[in-house]
Write a protein that holds these residues in place. Structure first.
Motif, short mmCIF file in Angstrom:
data_model
loop_
_atom_site.label_atom_id
_atom_site.label_comp_id
_atom_site.label_asym_id
_atom_site.label_seq_id
_atom_site.Cartn_x
_atom_site.Cartn_y
_atom_site.Cartn_z
N ARG A 49 0.83 -1.20 0.16
CA ARG A 49 0.05 0.07 0.13
C ARG A 49 0.95 1.26 0.15
O ARG A 49 1.75 1.45 0.65
N VAL A 50 0.47 2.26 -0.82
CA VAL A 50 1.26 3.45 -0.73
C VAL A 50 0.20 4.59 -0.78
O VAL A 50 -0.66 4.50 -1.51
N SER A 51 0.65 5.48 0.29
CA SER A 51 -0.47 6.62 0.24
C SER A 51 0.59 8.05 0.71
O SER A 51 1.57 7.88 0.49
N LEU A 69 -0.66 -1.96 -4.60
CA LEU A 69 0.24 -2.60 -5.87
C LEU A 69 0.09 -4.22 -5.58
O LEU A 69 0.19 -4.55 -4.42
N LYS A 70 0.51 -4.69 -6.64
CA LYS A 70 0.36 -6.24 -6.56
C LYS A 70 1.94 -6.51 -7.44
O LYS A 70 2.20 -5.91 -8.37
N ILE A 71 2.42 -7.38 -6.93
CA ILE A 71 3.78 -7.66 -7.38
C ILE A 71 3.68 -9.29 -7.78
O ILE A 71 3.11 -9.92 -7.20
N LYS A 72 4.68 -9.61 -8.31
CA LYS A 72 4.99 -11.02 -8.91
C LYS A 72 5.16 -12.11 -7.59
O LYS A 72 4.58 -13.05 -7.93
N ASN A 73 5.91 -11.57 -6.80
CA ASN A 73 6.21 -12.62 -5.64
C ASN A 73 5.97 -11.82 -4.44
O ASN A 73 6.60 -11.15 -3.83
N VAL A 80 6.48 9.63 0.42
CA VAL A 80 5.25 8.79 0.61
C VAL A 80 5.46 7.64 1.70
O VAL A 80 6.41 7.44 2.23
N LYS A 81 4.20 7.18 2.05
CA LYS A 81 3.92 6.17 3.16
C LYS A 81 3.85 4.88 2.58
O LYS A 81 2.84 4.55 1.74
N VAL A 82 4.63 4.07 2.84
CA VAL A 82 4.50 2.48 2.05
C VAL A 82 4.65 1.60 3.26
O VAL A 82 5.18 1.50 4.43
N SER A 83 3.60 0.57 3.05
CA SER A 83 3.44 -0.57 4.04
C SER A 83 3.17 -1.98 3.19
O SER A 83 2.51 -1.72 2.29
N SER A 84 3.84 -2.86 3.56
CA SER A 84 3.28 -4.20 3.11
C SER A 84 2.19 -4.95 3.62
O SER A 84 1.73 -4.55 4.65
N ALA A 86 11.51 -1.15 -0.75
CA ALA A 86 13.04 -0.30 -0.46
C ALA A 86 12.89 0.67 -1.94
O ALA A 86 13.54 1.76 -1.80
N ALA A 87 12.61 -0.02 -2.87
CA ALA A 87 12.74 0.87 -4.17
C ALA A 87 12.13 2.02 -4.39
O ALA A 87 12.11 2.99 -4.67
N ILE A 88 10.62 1.81 -3.82
CA ILE A 88 9.69 2.81 -3.84
C ILE A 88 10.08 3.97 -2.58
O ILE A 88 10.14 5.31 -3.05
N ASN A 89 10.63 3.50 -1.51
CA ASN A 89 11.24 4.56 -0.58
C ASN A 89 12.19 5.38 -0.99
O ASN A 89 12.43 6.53 -0.65
N ASN A 90 13.22 4.82 -1.64
CA ASN A 90 14.36 5.44 -2.35
C ASN A 90 13.74 6.45 -3.45
O ASN A 90 14.42 7.51 -3.54
N ALA A 91 12.80 6.00 -4.04
CA ALA A 91 12.57 6.92 -5.46
C ALA A 91 11.46 7.89 -4.98
O ALA A 91 11.52 8.94 -5.47
N PHE A 92 10.74 7.75 -3.79
CA PHE A 92 9.77 8.55 -3.42
C PHE A 92 9.61 8.59 -1.82
O PHE A 92 9.19 8.09 -1.32
N PRO A 93 10.59 9.49 -1.37
CA PRO A 93 10.90 9.41 0.13
C PRO A 93 9.58 9.96 1.06
O PRO A 93 9.76 9.61 2.21
#
Length: 435
Positions: free
Chosen positions: A75-77, A232-236, A254-258, A245-252
């Motif tokens: 989830r990205v918000s 987001l839906k990922i392959k695995n 935003v709030k990301v939770s798995s 980690a890639a999302i946090n690096n590209a968009f510091p």
């Protein structure tokens, strides 16, 4: 080359002597112990494989429904409007991301046309993006109507929620109480939605508390301050750390939770339940190991004359120990692989096995009741719980099966090693003195 040949010769000699002992003991107490030990390992491995496969299927039906319908994989918000296009491009270019779905969530108290009320979570999604999400459509199985949110003010309800409201496709519901921003009217009788479909998932909480509407209707009714979330839906999804980690690096910002953070307590409870069940069933190997240890100690005592002769002929204590350890190894291999095959056969045919067990138990109860109490024979019925077990899709995970099999081999092997240590305490003179 000579060392390899010598090692092979020693192993061959140890195996042949161990087989010779086994052939001599086929009609003795040691043979019975060996057979029981092999059967114990076999049924222990089989039981563990079946139990873990059914438990995996039972738990994964919950987890899959949650991660595919409710929480998404990631989830990205808090995405700023100026960064939205860049984020969408990032999702399209990242090969690990399969799809990205924007949605809004709100709490509601909805009423049916017949006056019934029920609380629920209303999720506003893009219907086109949802249809392209294969995982979502596989878990949100439409049982009545169709997945159609193209019309304004249309809604899709969970199966239990629809039953509690007593509505069907074509009926209407009212979002009488709706959470949202300060510009949202909390109470209203004007938010009338038409039911176009009813879905069912593997998790009862979703079936009883979720409904879906079009994202345009969500923007209209949830207010301007409603929080937009991107799922987001990922392959695995079990390896989401790199993508997070890639999302946090590209968009510091935003709030990301798995998905692991969503319903963390529930997932933890499932893990504890599975581990405790594994521990309890694994006690079978402890009992079998103790029996093998006692049987092997008796075998060492019964073969003390042969041990003395082998020692007198130049056999090393380690080689003589290996004879008995080899028996434990063979017992473990035969039992573990037999149990593995039986366990996998049952796991891939759980529906047939549980239905057959239900029929056998029913006929046994019927026959017993007919003999003992014929007047009550009409009250005998099949146990409905077997049908529930039969409908659970067993899932076999290779790492678990591998460790169960290895543990089934190591249990008799370690017991044989512990019992054969008594060989080191015996001398040729001591043995021959009592002969």
């Amino acid at each position: 080359m000579n060392e390899n040949k010598s090692l092979f010769s020693n192993l061959r000699w140890i195996f042949e002597v161990s087989e010779r002992f086994a052939r001599v003991d086929r009609k003795g107490r040691s043979a019975v112990t060996s057979i029981l030990a092999t059967l114990g390992i076999c049924f222990g491995v089989m039981t563990l494989v079946v139990v873990m496969s059914v438990m995996n299927g039972f738990q994964m039906s919950f987890i899959d429904s949650i991660v595919e319908i409710s929480s998404y994989h990631i989830r990205v918000s808090d995405i700023e409007e100026s960064s939205q296009e860049a984020f969408n491009a990032f999702c399209r270019d990242n090969k690990k991301i399969k799809c990205a779905v924007e949605f809004y969530d709100a709490q509601t108290l909805m009423t049916g046309a017949r006056g019934r009320e029920q609380s629920a979570v209303i999720r506003a999604i893009d219907p086109d993006a949802a249809i392209k999400d294969e995982g979502f459509m596989d878990e949100a199985f439409i049982v009545d109507g169709r997945f159609d949110l193209s019309q304004e003010d249309s809604i899709i309800l969970g199966s239990v929620l629809a039953r509690k409201l007593d509505v069907f496709p074509g009926d209407t519901v009212n979002l009488f109480v709706l959470s949202g921003g300060s510009d949202v009217n909390l109470f209203s009788e004007d938010r009338i939605f038409k039911v176009t479909g009813i879905f069912k998932s593997g998790y009862g909480e979703i079936n009883s508390g979720y409904a879906f509407i079009n994202i345009r209707d969500g923007e209209k009714y949830f207010g301007e301050s409603a929080k937009k979330i991107t799922g987001l839906k990922i392959k695995n999804y079990s390896n989401e750390v790199g993508t997070v980690a890639a999302i946090n690096n590209a968009f510091p910002s935003v709030k990301v939770s798995s998905w692991r953070e969503y319903n963390k307590a529930f997932f933890g409870a499932l893990r504890i339940e599975k581990n405790m069940l594994l521990l309890l069933v694994a006690m079978i190997f402890v009992v079998v190991g103790i029996n093998i240890y006692n049987g092997m100690r008796r075998l060492v005592f019964e073969r003390k004359s042969e041990i003395a002769i082998l020692s007198a002929l130049g056999g090393k204590n380690s080689e003589i120990m290996s004879i008995f350890i080899m028996r434990g190894f063979v017992t473990g291999v035969i039992g573990a692989f037999s149990g593995l095959v039986l366990g996998l056969l049952i796991s891939v045919n759980t529906e047939f096995v549980f239905n057959a067990a239900s029929k056998i138990l029913y006929y046994f109860q019927y026959a017993f009741t007919a003999l003992v109490s014929p007047e009550n024979v009409n009250f005998v019925q099949e146990n409905s719980s077997y049908n529930v077990y039969a409908n659970i899709p067993a899932r076999v995970f290779f790492p678990e099966i591998f460790f169960i099999t290895i543990f089934g081999i190591l249990s008799p092997l370690s017991a044989s090693w512990a019992a054969s240590r008594n060989v080191l305490k015996m001398t040729v003179a001591e043995v021959l003195h009592y002969e």
